[in-house]
Design a protein around this motif. Structure first.
Motif, PDB file in Angstrom:
ATOM      1  N   THR A 177      17.148 -34.991  24.305  1.00  0.00           N
ATOM      2  CA  THR A 177      18.314 -35.536  24.990  1.00  0.00           C
ATOM      3  C   THR A 177      18.018 -35.624  26.473  1.00  0.00           C
ATOM      4  O   THR A 177      17.021 -35.085  26.960  1.00  0.00           O
ATOM      5  N   THR A 178      18.895 -36.292  27.181  1.00  0.00           N
ATOM      6  CA  THR A 178      18.721 -36.403  28.629  1.00  0.00           C
ATOM      7  C   THR A 178      18.649 -35.017  29.266  1.00  0.00           C
ATOM      8  O   THR A 178      17.778 -34.731  30.089  1.00  0.00           O
ATOM      9  N   GLY A 179      19.557 -34.125  28.863  1.00  0.00           N
ATOM     10  CA  GLY A 179      19.574 -32.785  29.431  1.00  0.00           C
ATOM     11  C   GLY A 179      18.304 -32.010  29.138  1.00  0.00           C
ATOM     12  O   GLY A 179      17.765 -31.329  30.021  1.00  0.00           O
ATOM     13  N   SER A 180      17.800 -32.103  27.890  1.00  0.00           N
ATOM     14  CA  SER A 180      16.588 -31.355  27.538  1.00  0.00           C
ATOM     15  C   SER A 180      15.363 -31.905  28.263  1.00  0.00           C
ATOM     16  O   SER A 180      14.460 -31.151  28.642  1.00  0.00           O
ATOM     17  N   LYS A 181      15.325 -33.217  28.480  1.00  0.00           N
ATOM     18  CA  LYS A 181      14.197 -33.813  29.211  1.00  0.00           C
ATOM     19  C   LYS A 181      14.158 -33.319  30.654  1.00  0.00           C
ATOM     20  O   LYS A 181      13.091 -32.971  31.174  1.00  0.00           O
ATOM     21  N   TRP A 182      15.310 -33.294  31.292  1.00  0.00           N
ATOM     22  CA  TRP A 182      15.350 -32.822  32.679  1.00  0.00           C
ATOM     23  C   TRP A 182      15.065 -31.322  32.751  1.00  0.00           C
ATOM     24  O   TRP A 182      14.435 -30.841  33.695  1.00  0.00           O
ATOM     25  N   PHE A 183      15.504 -30.573  31.747  1.00  0.00           N
ATOM     26  CA  PHE A 183      15.198 -29.143  31.704  1.00  0.00           C
ATOM     27  C   PHE A 183      13.684 -28.929  31.659  1.00  0.00           C
ATOM     28  O   PHE A 183      13.134 -28.127  32.421  1.00  0.00           O
ATOM     29  N   GLU A 184      13.007 -29.661  30.789  1.00  0.00           N
ATOM     30  CA  GLU A 184      11.551 -29.523  30.664  1.00  0.00           C
ATOM     31  C   GLU A 184      10.839 -29.923  31.952  1.00  0.00           C
ATOM     32  O   GLU A 184       9.876 -29.268  32.373  1.00  0.00           O
ATOM     33  N   LEU A 185      11.309 -30.990  32.580  1.00  0.00           N
ATOM     34  CA  LEU A 185      10.699 -31.432  33.834  1.00  0.00           C
ATOM     35  C   LEU A 185      10.815 -30.356  34.917  1.00  0.00           C
ATOM     36  O   LEU A 185       9.845 -30.024  35.593  1.00  0.00           O
ATOM     37  N   LEU A 186      12.026 -29.835  35.073  1.00  0.00           N
ATOM     38  CA  LEU A 186      12.271 -28.871  36.148  1.00  0.00           C
ATOM     39  C   LEU A 186      11.697 -27.487  35.836  1.00  0.00           C
ATOM     40  O   LEU A 186      11.416 -26.708  36.744  1.00  0.00           O
ATOM     41  N   ALA A 187      11.526 -27.179  34.546  1.00  0.00           N
ATOM     42  CA  ALA A 187      11.027 -25.858  34.164  1.00  0.00           C
ATOM     43  C   ALA A 187       9.546 -25.689  34.449  1.00  0.00           C
ATOM     44  O   ALA A 187       9.036 -24.559  34.444  1.00  0.00           O
ATOM     45  N   ASN A 188       8.843 -26.783  34.680  1.00  0.00           N
ATOM     46  CA  ASN A 188       7.403 -26.706  35.018  1.00  0.00           C
ATOM     47  C   ASN A 188       6.590 -25.904  33.998  1.00  0.00           C
ATOM     48  O   ASN A 188       5.750 -25.068  34.355  1.00  0.00           O
ATOM     49  N   GLY A 189       6.893 -26.141  32.724  1.00  0.00           N
ATOM     50  CA  GLY A 189       6.120 -25.489  31.672  1.00  0.00           C
ATOM     51  C   GLY A 189       6.624 -24.131  31.241  1.00  0.00           C
ATOM     52  O   GLY A 189       6.090 -23.535  30.302  1.00  0.00           O
ATOM     53  N   GLN A 190       7.640 -23.607  31.916  1.00  0.00           N
ATOM     54  CA  GLN A 190       8.183 -22.305  31.530  1.00  0.00           C
ATOM     55  C   GLN A 190       9.034 -22.458  30.267  1.00  0.00           C
ATOM     56  O   GLN A 190       9.889 -23.331  30.189  1.00  0.00           O
ATOM     57  N   PRO A 191       8.833 -21.616  29.255  1.00  0.00           N
ATOM     58  CA  PRO A 191       9.601 -21.731  28.012  1.00  0.00           C
ATOM     59  C   PRO A 191      11.007 -21.159  28.168  1.00  0.00           C
ATOM     60  O   PRO A 191      11.274 -20.358  29.074  1.00  0.00           O
ATOM     61  N   SER A 192      11.884 -21.555  27.268  1.00  0.00           N
ATOM     62  CA  SER A 192      13.234 -21.000  27.275  1.00  0.00           C
ATOM     63  C   SER A 192      13.204 -19.560  26.804  1.00  0.00           C
ATOM     64  O   SER A 192      12.526 -19.207  25.837  1.00  0.00           O
ATOM     65  N   ILE A 193      13.963 -18.700  27.478  1.00  0.00           N
ATOM     66  CA  ILE A 193      14.058 -17.296  27.097  1.00  0.00           C
ATOM     67  C   ILE A 193      15.326 -17.017  26.297  1.00  0.00           C
ATOM     68  O   ILE A 193      15.587 -15.872  25.910  1.00  0.00           O
ATOM     69  N   SER A 194      16.114 -18.054  26.026  1.00  0.00           N
ATOM     70  CA  SER A 194      17.404 -17.869  25.378  1.00  0.00           C
ATOM     71  C   SER A 194      17.252 -17.524  23.903  1.00  0.00           C
ATOM     72  O   SER A 194      16.393 -18.055  23.209  1.00  0.00           O
ATOM     73  N   GLU A 195      18.139 -16.650  23.417  1.00  0.00           N
ATOM     74  CA  GLU A 195      18.163 -16.283  22.006  1.00  0.00           C
ATOM     75  C   GLU A 195      18.957 -17.279  21.169  1.00  0.00           C
ATOM     76  O   GLU A 195      18.988 -17.177  19.943  1.00  0.00           O
ATOM     77  N   VAL A 196      19.640 -18.213  21.825  1.00  0.00           N
ATOM     78  CA  VAL A 196      20.455 -19.215  21.128  1.00  0.00           C
ATOM     79  C   VAL A 196      19.856 -20.591  21.399  1.00  0.00           C
ATOM     80  O   VAL A 196      19.785 -21.013  22.561  1.00  0.00           O
ATOM     81  N   PRO A 197      19.411 -21.309  20.360  1.00  0.00           N
ATOM     82  CA  PRO A 197      18.680 -22.571  20.560  1.00  0.00           C
ATOM     83  C   PRO A 197      19.455 -23.661  21.293  1.00  0.00           C
ATOM     84  O   PRO A 197      18.852 -24.530  21.913  1.00  0.00           O
ATOM     85  N   SER A 198      20.791 -23.620  21.237  1.00  0.00           N
ATOM     86  CA  SER A 198      21.583 -24.671  21.877  1.00  0.00           C
ATOM     87  C   SER A 198      21.794 -24.434  23.370  1.00  0.00           C
ATOM     88  O   SER A 198      22.398 -25.271  24.048  1.00  0.00           O
ATOM     89  N   VAL A 199      21.292 -23.318  23.883  1.00  0.00           N
ATOM     90  CA  VAL A 199      21.344 -23.049  25.326  1.00  0.00           C
ATOM     91  C   VAL A 199      19.927 -22.736  25.790  1.00  0.00           C
ATOM     92  O   VAL A 199      19.339 -21.742  25.370  1.00  0.00           O
ATOM     93  N   LEU A 200      19.384 -23.597  26.633  1.00  0.00           N
ATOM     94  CA  LEU A 200      18.040 -23.389  27.165  1.00  0.00           C
ATOM     95  C   LEU A 200      18.142 -22.674  28.512  1.00  0.00           C
ATOM     96  O   LEU A 200      18.968 -23.038  29.358  1.00  0.00           O
ATOM     97  N   VAL A 201      17.279 -21.671  28.700  1.00  0.00           N
ATOM     98  CA  VAL A 201      17.279 -20.897  29.942  1.00  0.00           C
ATOM     99  C   VAL A 201      15.829 -20.638  30.344  1.00  0.00           C
ATOM    100  O   VAL A 201      15.027 -20.193  29.519  1.00  0.00           O
ATOM    101  N   ALA A 202      15.495 -20.938  31.574  1.00  0.00           N
ATOM    102  CA  ALA A 202      14.134 -20.673  32.055  1.00  0.00           C
ATOM    103  C   ALA A 202      14.164 -20.318  33.530  1.00  0.00           C
ATOM    104  O   ALA A 202      14.966 -20.860  34.299  1.00  0.00           O
ATOM    105  N   ASP A 203      13.281 -19.409  33.906  1.00  0.00           N
ATOM    106  CA  ASP A 203      13.093 -19.065  35.317  1.00  0.00           C
ATOM    107  C   ASP A 203      11.875 -19.808  35.840  1.00  0.00           C
ATOM    108  O   ASP A 203      10.809 -19.797  35.217  1.00  0.00           O
ATOM    109  N   THR A 204      12.036 -20.473  36.974  1.00  0.00           N
ATOM    110  CA  THR A 204      10.967 -21.273  37.539  1.00  0.00           C
ATOM    111  C   THR A 204      11.047 -21.201  39.057  1.00  0.00           C
ATOM    112  O   THR A 204      11.794 -20.398  39.618  1.00  0.00           O
TER     113      THR A 204
END
Length: 561
Positions: free
Chosen positions: A294-321
């Protein structure tokens, strides 16, 4: 036999309710109808305005203690929150914060009789409810914010989130508390999901007795003035322990991670489940699911700079970058086709999502509490709406969304800069929960970026108009429009980025957004205010977008005594 005479709040008008509760001779109204301050947005839609705009502010004493009652008139536009009424409520709470900071303790009471945002003013209501929520979170640190839901309309929509934020809630059996009205749930999800004609079921789900017995309201009273007064005083004197439900993140998240909703849960079962003290805190929902781009997931991946999501719930992505040398936490809500809550599989904010957002925002607050540099938090906003469903209303989706609002507002007040990036849809309670508490809002100028309080289909149903009539009205009232260009006219955006491909972003698009985030971050760092007042200070807001909001606040200050 002598007749027992009761003084009813349910049967009274909003102004009567306020004066009935306060000590006789102590009360005076601020911004009364004689001030003639009405909504500037209704006449253009052939709707007769009202000189108090359905929001009553009365200052006085209750049992000798300084008190302000803010009472919503359900008989005017269903108690809907527009620009003027919203500014009266938010502005009064903001004034109380300033008074408490000076050592003048004044107790706030909000009497709810509201369907949420006034759809004829749409995004003005959305902005106002964000400001009301922010003020409640800040004011709770000084005095208990007491909410009363007596009956008739109840508390719905975005205003149910503000009720969830109150320090304590008093309800009658006639009162109702839910996020999405039964008719809207049926409109969005179908008759098999929820039949609004089944009034008995509706009250069993969201009525005052159910909310109290489920631990979601603090006091259940019979509708008589002495009962309300006794309940208020029991909160003030500490007899009623303040639950702070929106801070009980681990408990509620564990509840909803382990709930089985394959078959409809009955209200009785829901009540028993919400009152359980034993939940499985180790359930892991983070097993890989089919990725949905989705648009949101694409921008999340771009801004995360390769950092994976640490969230325990798949519908909420969380990353420290790191964004331009600044430590940042990214949060995005995305679709999950395997979500155990089937009404939240397309990127909606539901029970799991609201509590999960709250968990990871509060985690950042806790981890950074001793740090001089608080982490930048970036909500990436691409949310179609909150979840419309039977189980969502039964189990209190309003409280899940309130928890997210509370977490973001607390982070902002704690010194965390929050910059929301609107890259897709920003609709209704989902946007209030995820993005609207940010210090600064940045949006992409793209036809896929829309801001509103409800889908057009449901807005047409509630306002008894056709979609064509809604589109026509939006030409006269920009706050009713969905496009981001119209939202910009309200003055709340820090920046609207041109020439960025929202749906298929490349590295150049990423750089533009990163630069804008950095600019917003520096602007926040140079600003001593941690509230949302910047949205009233922009050139657009002062010249046209929020003139009435500003005027209301000025008049509250002038009339206070």
């Amino acid at each position: 036999m002598a007749q027992i005479i009761t003084e009813s709040l349910v049967e009274s008008l909003a102004r009567e309710r306020a004066f009935q509760l306060l000590d006789k001779g102590s009360a005076y109204e601020i911004l009364s109808p004689f001030d003639g301050l009405e909504s500037p947005h209704l006449v253009a839609q052939n709707i007769v305005p009202q000189f108090d705009d359905g929001m009553i502010i009365v200052n006085g004493t209750l049992n000798g203690q300084q008190t302000v009652i803010i009472s919503i008139e359900g008989n005017f536009q269903g108690g809907g929150i527009g620009e003027v009424s919203g500014a009266k409520l938010a502005g009064t709470l903001e004034k109380l914060i300033r008074e408490c900071e000076k050592g003048n303790k004044i107790n706030p009471i909000i009497i709810y009789d509201t369907g949420g945002v006034r759809l004829q003013e749409a995004n003005y209501g959305l902005l106002s409810i964000a400001e009301i929520s922010a003020a409640i979170v800040a004011l709770r640190e000084f005095v208990p914010v007491v909410g009363i839901i007596p009956g008739k309309v109840g508390s719905f929509g975005g205003m149910s989130l503000t009720a969830g934020l109150c320090s304590a809630l008093i309800m009658t059996r006639e009162g109702r508390l839910g996020m999405n009205g039964p008719e809207v749930v049926q409109q969005e999800a179908g008759l098999r999901e929820l039949d609004p004609r089944n009034k008995q079921l509706i009250w069993q789900m969201i009525g005052g007795a159910m909310r109290y017995e489920s631990g979601l309201a603090d006091i259940l009273v019979e509708d008589d003035i002495p009962n309300y007064k006794e309940a208020i005083l029991s909160i003030w004197n500490g007899e009623i322990q303040l639950k702070h439900r929106t801070k009980q993140v681990d408990y509620y998240l564990s509840l909803f991670k382990s709930l089985d909703v394959q078959e409809k849960v009955t209200p009785q079962q829901a009540k028993e489940y919400l009152n359980t003290n034993q939940v499985n805190v180790n359930i892991d929902l983070s097993a890989p699911t089919e990725a949905v781009n989705t648009t949101g997931s694409k921008w999340f991946e771009l801004l995360a700079n390769g950092q994976p999501s640490i969230s325990e719930v798949p519908s909420v992505l969380v990353a420290d970058t790191v964004i331009s040398g600044v430590k940042a936490r990214l949060i995005a809500v995305v679709p999950n086709p395997e979500n155990i809550y089937y009404r939240a599989r397309n990127g909606e904010v539901g029970l799991l999502e609201g509590w999960t957002i709250a968990k990871y925002v509060r985690q950042a607050i806790e981890e950074d509490k001793n740090s001089t540099e608080k982490r930048l938090i970036i909500p990436i906003v691409d949310v179609p709406s909150q979840a419309f469903g039977y189980h969502e209303e039964l189990f209190g989706i309003y409280l899940a969304c309130s928890a997210a609002v509370d977490a973001y507002a607390t982070a902002r007040l704690s010194g965390h800069p929050i910059v929301a990036a609107l890259v897709g849809n920003a609709i209704s309670g989902a946007f209030l929960s995820h993005g609207m508490q940010a210090n600064r809002l940045i949006a992409l100028n793209d036809d896929g970026v829309n801001v509103h309080v409800m889908s057009k289909k449901s807005a047409a149903l509630i306002t008894q108009r056709t979609i064509e009539e809604l589109d026509e009205a939006a030409k006269e009232v920009p706050s009713m429009a969905y496009d981001i260009g119209s939202f910009k006219k309200l003055g709340a955006l820090f920046k609207l980025l041109e020439g960025v491909n929202a749906k298929e972003p490349n590295s150049d698009d990423k750089d533009q957004l990163v630069n804008a985030i950095s600019e917003a971050y520096n602007d926040i760092k140079n600003d001593n205010n941690r509230d949302l007042s910047c949205r009233l200070k922009s050139d657009i807001a002062q010249s046209s977008g929020r003139k009435a909001s500003i005027q209301v606040r000025e008049m509250i200050e002038q009339q206070w005594r």
